[in-house]
Design an enzyme around this catalytic site. Structure first.
Site, PDB file in Angstrom:
ATOM      1  N   ARG A  78       0.822  -1.208   0.000  1.00 26.25           N
ATOM      2  CA  ARG A  78       0.000   0.000   0.000  1.00 26.25           C
ATOM      3  C   ARG A  78       0.859   1.263   0.000  1.00 26.25           C
ATOM      4  NH1 ARG A  78      -4.713  -1.981   4.250  1.00 26.25           N
ATOM      5  NH2 ARG A  78      -5.999  -3.074   2.707  1.00 26.25           N
ATOM      6  N   LYS A  86     -20.370 -17.299   3.069  1.00 29.77           N
ATOM      7  CA  LYS A  86     -21.779 -17.034   3.358  1.00 29.77           C
ATOM      8  C   LYS A  86     -22.449 -16.163   2.297  1.00 29.77           C
ATOM      9  CE  LYS A  86     -21.351 -17.365   8.406  1.00 29.77           C
ATOM     10  NZ  LYS A  86     -21.597 -16.664   9.690  1.00 29.77           N
ATOM     11  N   GLY A 107      -9.511  -9.553  -0.029  1.00 28.95           N
ATOM     12  CA  GLY A 107      -8.299 -10.099   0.571  1.00 28.95           C
ATOM     13  C   GLY A 107      -7.979 -11.520   0.176  1.00 28.95           C
ATOM     14  N   GLY A 137     -13.707  -3.526   1.279  1.00 28.06           N
ATOM     15  CA  GLY A 137     -15.085  -3.086   1.426  1.00 28.06           C
ATOM     16  C   GLY A 137     -15.522  -2.147   0.322  1.00 28.06           C
TER      17      GLY A 137
END
Length: 392
Positions: A37, A195, A348, A371
């Site tokens: 990053r 999920k 990720g 996100g």
């Protein structure tokens, strides 16, 4: 997208405030474990320095408590590494909200962890206004936090004299826009994970946009249940079967599809000694756990990917961390790498799979956001981007 870009701004002798994403992992000794990053943020900083600007850079790091700077929350190691990459000093400034520091044209300072400042996460207007007064040009170059409305990500963009997007943020938005808003068809999306509930809104949104929606992991198991297939002891969410059926129906009504596995890799458990077996999906036993897709399924999905015009990938097909269940994700990675389609990948676990199977340089664009990447796929407008567009 309609927003100002850093490369178009006059920067000589101007004070430039860059909100970067320097939230790097640290090891047990406090050393940087992965500087990806920081490296990604360097081009924007260098551009400003070469243009003769006085540069201020800040970021969050970890999960600090507001008003309390603990040693593990300090950007000190980040500032040191940034200085090494820039080949010049990147001085760390601790108490900076009121501008009690100096930075000259052609120099850079790192402003201590912005989330330590009370009001940052709540996007306090007073704090945002005070910080905006520190600069002539505000730059958001932190796509990874663009889905959060915080003082340094959204508030400052509203109050700074000039607000623009840095090269990293521009590249992310351009790539995502190309993949989702103006894709070359067929558009194939791979959405996998444990999920359905965590990615239900993404699946619902993509069901109205994509030509093929490949699901994997525990999500695929829930979709198999929705089609009346027995999945043994596999991870699934039976309470979301109706939602899965709705998504399948929406795709079919558009002439699109949710291709489900015809063969799977199963085991009784996920222990290192687990014995993996490949079976037709109709022969999954009551004690079996589906942990990967089989070779017939991956051959079919590979052909689908080979014919794609655009590929969006989020999530591994199986439990790829264990070699016995890595075949599906390995085959998926190879198919994407070999495809002539424009591909974009994010998340990720996805990035970990890309690194493990060595296809980093064969993916069209790898998103740095987790996100933010998912919320863009959902069709949400990211608060930080909305603020920049409003100022344009």
């Amino acid at each position: 997208m309609d927003f100002r870009r850093l490369v178009d701004q006059e920067l000589k002798d101007r004070r430039v405030f860059i909100r970067a994403d320097l939230n790097v992992p640290l090891d047990d000794t406090g050393a940087i474990a992965d500087d990806t990053r920081i490296r990604a943020s360097v081009p924007g900083i260098q551009f400003c320095l070469r243009a003769g600007a006085a540069v201020m850079v800040t970021s969050h790091l970890g999960r600090p408590k507001e008003g309390e700077l603990r040693p593990q929350d300090s950007l000190a190691p980040v500032a040191h590494r940034l200085g090494e990459l820039l080949g010049r000093e990147a001085r760390l400034v601790r108490d900076w909200i009121d501008g009690n520091f100096t930075v000259n044209a052609g120099h850079v300072v790192v402003l201590e962890n912005c989330r330590v400042n009370p009001g940052e996460k709540a996007n306090d207007e007073g704090l945002a206004r005070r910080m905006a007064q520190l600069c002539d040009v505000y730059v958001n170059d932190a796509f990874g936090t663009a889905h959060r409305a915080e003082a340094t990500t959204e508030g400052m963009a509203r109050f700074a004299l000039v607000a623009c997007a840095g090269p990293l943020l521009c590249a992310e938005l351009d790539a995502l826009g190309k993949a989702i808003e103006a894709p070359r068809r067929p558009l194939v999306a791979i959405v996998a994970g444990s999920k359905v509930s965590t990615k239900l809104t993404i699946l619902e949104s993509l069901a109205h946009k994509v030509d093929q929606l490949i699901v994997g992991g525990g999500i695929a198991n829930t979709f198999l249940l929705a089609e009346g297939v027995a999945i043994g002891a596999s991870l699934a969410e039976p309470d979301l079967v109706e939602e899965a059926r709705t998504i399948i129906k929406a795709m079919r009504e558009r002439g699109a599809a949710v291709p489900l596995p015809v063969d799977v890799v199963v085991a009784a458990d996920l222990s290192p000694s687990a014995v993996a077996r490949t079976v037709p999906v109709a022969e999954v036993g009551s004690d079996d756990r589906i942990l990967d897709f089989g070779p017939r399924t991956m051959a079919e999905l590979g052909a689908m990917i080979a014919g794609a015009g655009t590929i969006v990938w989020n999530g591994p097909i199986g439990v790829f961390e264990h070699e016995a269940f890595a075949g599906g994700t390995r085959a998926l990675a190879a198919a994407i790498a070999a495809s002539s389609a424009f591909s974009i990948a994010g998340g990720g676990d996805t990035l970990a799979a890309i690194a493990k199977f060595g296809i980093t340089d064969r993916v069209g664009y790898i998103s740095t956001g987790g996100g933010a990447f998912l919320e863009f796929l959902e069709g949400r407008e990211l608060p930080a981007v909305a603020a920049l567009r409003a100022r344009a």
